[in-house]
Design an enzyme around this catalytic site. Structure first.
Site, PDB file in Angstrom:
ATOM      1  N   ASP A 136     -38.504  58.166 -62.536  1.00  0.00           N
ATOM      2  CA  ASP A 136     -37.438  58.307 -63.667  1.00  0.00           C
ATOM      3  C   ASP A 136     -36.416  57.176 -63.672  1.00  0.00           C
ATOM      4  O   ASP A 136     -35.228  57.351 -64.242  1.00  0.00           O
ATOM      5  CB  ASP A 136     -36.675  59.744 -63.661  1.00  0.00           C
ATOM      6  CG  ASP A 136     -35.950  59.830 -62.070  1.00  0.00           C
ATOM      7  OD1 ASP A 136     -35.774  58.912 -61.448  1.00  0.00           O
ATOM      8  OD2 ASP A 136     -35.265  60.864 -62.025  1.00  0.00           O
ATOM      9  N   GLU A 143     -29.404  59.193 -60.387  1.00  0.00           N
ATOM     10  CA  GLU A 143     -30.659  59.806 -61.417  1.00  0.00           C
ATOM     11  C   GLU A 143     -29.957  59.468 -62.904  1.00  0.00           C
ATOM     12  O   GLU A 143     -28.862  58.790 -62.848  1.00  0.00           O
ATOM     13  CB  GLU A 143     -30.583  61.237 -61.420  1.00  0.00           C
ATOM     14  CG  GLU A 143     -31.171  61.746 -60.172  1.00  0.00           C
ATOM     15  CD  GLU A 143     -32.653  61.793 -59.772  1.00  0.00           C
ATOM     16  OE1 GLU A 143     -33.172  61.010 -60.642  1.00  0.00           O
ATOM     17  OE2 GLU A 143     -33.010  62.800 -59.450  1.00  0.00           O
TER      18      GLU A 143
END
Ligand code: GLP
Length: 260
Positions: A136, A143
């Site tokens: 990702d 993140e």
């Protein structure tokens, strides 16, 4: 960004290991930033091989790891402290008291994170930071949506990261959902960065990281702003790069003094 595309993960890992080993050899002492995950294992194998067969010494190396799961003790076999001992520290002459991994069992997480930053600063900062790459776009455990200026702190893992990392646990339910990670701002302060990524599963995110717009949506894109980054990838991870042939051409035509 220097993109180094090799035939497979073995060859790329060995080359990255050699590059890092030479940095260690030529420094009086060196602070390394270290990464975990499946990707760097073969690179660590090369460092261990060089220690055993070619006299590479880690006596003057100190290290700071990128991240750690919250709630796992250092002797849990999926903690990143355990990973580092198992894949590198137990096999070389490093002084373990000079190896740091965030303490995922700390009672006061913000204090642990601030102390980690302070210790890095007092050590003179990270000279060479090793990175893997999440599917990702995460680096460390930053993140999507992470501040590009962030410092070491708690993060909550995305579902995608938990699913990716479930292969190391008995089930996804065992994957901790929280971690401590160096921030993106912290990582960007390293003098030099070496990122590794292998396999077709990383092809989309490699393309995004190298060619996409810089955005917190894909934290690794910030590396476009770092002046000294080497990206070691295999053919499979490189497959979607628009300028793949150019990257190979650059590598094959490096002046002798730039070769490593
Ligand atoms: C992990 C780590 C990262 C790592 C990334 C890729 O969860 N926190 O530091 O780079 O995700 O993992 P892998 O190398 O197993 O693909």
């Amino acid at each position: 960004m220097e993109i180094i595309v090799r035939e497979n993960a073995e060859i790329a890992s060995k080359q990255a290991g050699k590059y890092i080993a030479n940095k260690i050899r030529h420094a009086n002492d060196i602070v390394l930033g270290l990464a975990t995950g499946g990707t760097p294992v073969k690179m660590y194998n090369e460092l261990v091989r060089q220690h055993k067969e070619e006299g590479l010494s880690f006596a003057k190396v100190s290290s700071f790891n990128l991240d750690e799961y919250i709630g796992l003790t250092g002797d849990h076999d999926q903690s990143y402290r355990y990973f580092m001992n198992d894949n590198l520290f137990n096999h070389v002459d490093i002084d373990k008291s000079k190896t740091r991994v965030p303490n995922g069992m700390a009672e006061d997480i913000p204090t642990e994170c601030a102390a980690y930053e302070e210790d890095m600063k007092n050590a003179g900062g990270v000279a060479l930071q090793v990175l893997g790459l999440g599917t990702d776009g995460h680096i460390g455990f930053n993140e999507p949506g992470s501040s590009l200026a962030s410092r070491t702190r708690i993060k909550t893992l995305t579902k995608q990261t938990c699913e990716d990392n479930a292969r190391f646990f008995n089930s996804i339910a065992e994957v901790p959902i929280h971690c401590i990670t160096m921030g993106i701002g912290t990582i960007m302060e390293a003098e030099e960065i070496v990122l590794l990524a292998f396999g077709e599963g990383k092809a989309d995110v490699i393309k995004e990281m190298v060619e996409g717009a810089i955005s917190a949506e894909c934290p690794a894109t910030i590396l476009q702003m770092h002046p000294n980054v080497k990206i070691f990838i295999d053919d499979a991870a490189a497959a979607k790069l628009t300028h793949l042939e150019y990257h190979k051409y650059v590598y094959n035509n490096k002046p002798a003094w730039q070769q490593f």
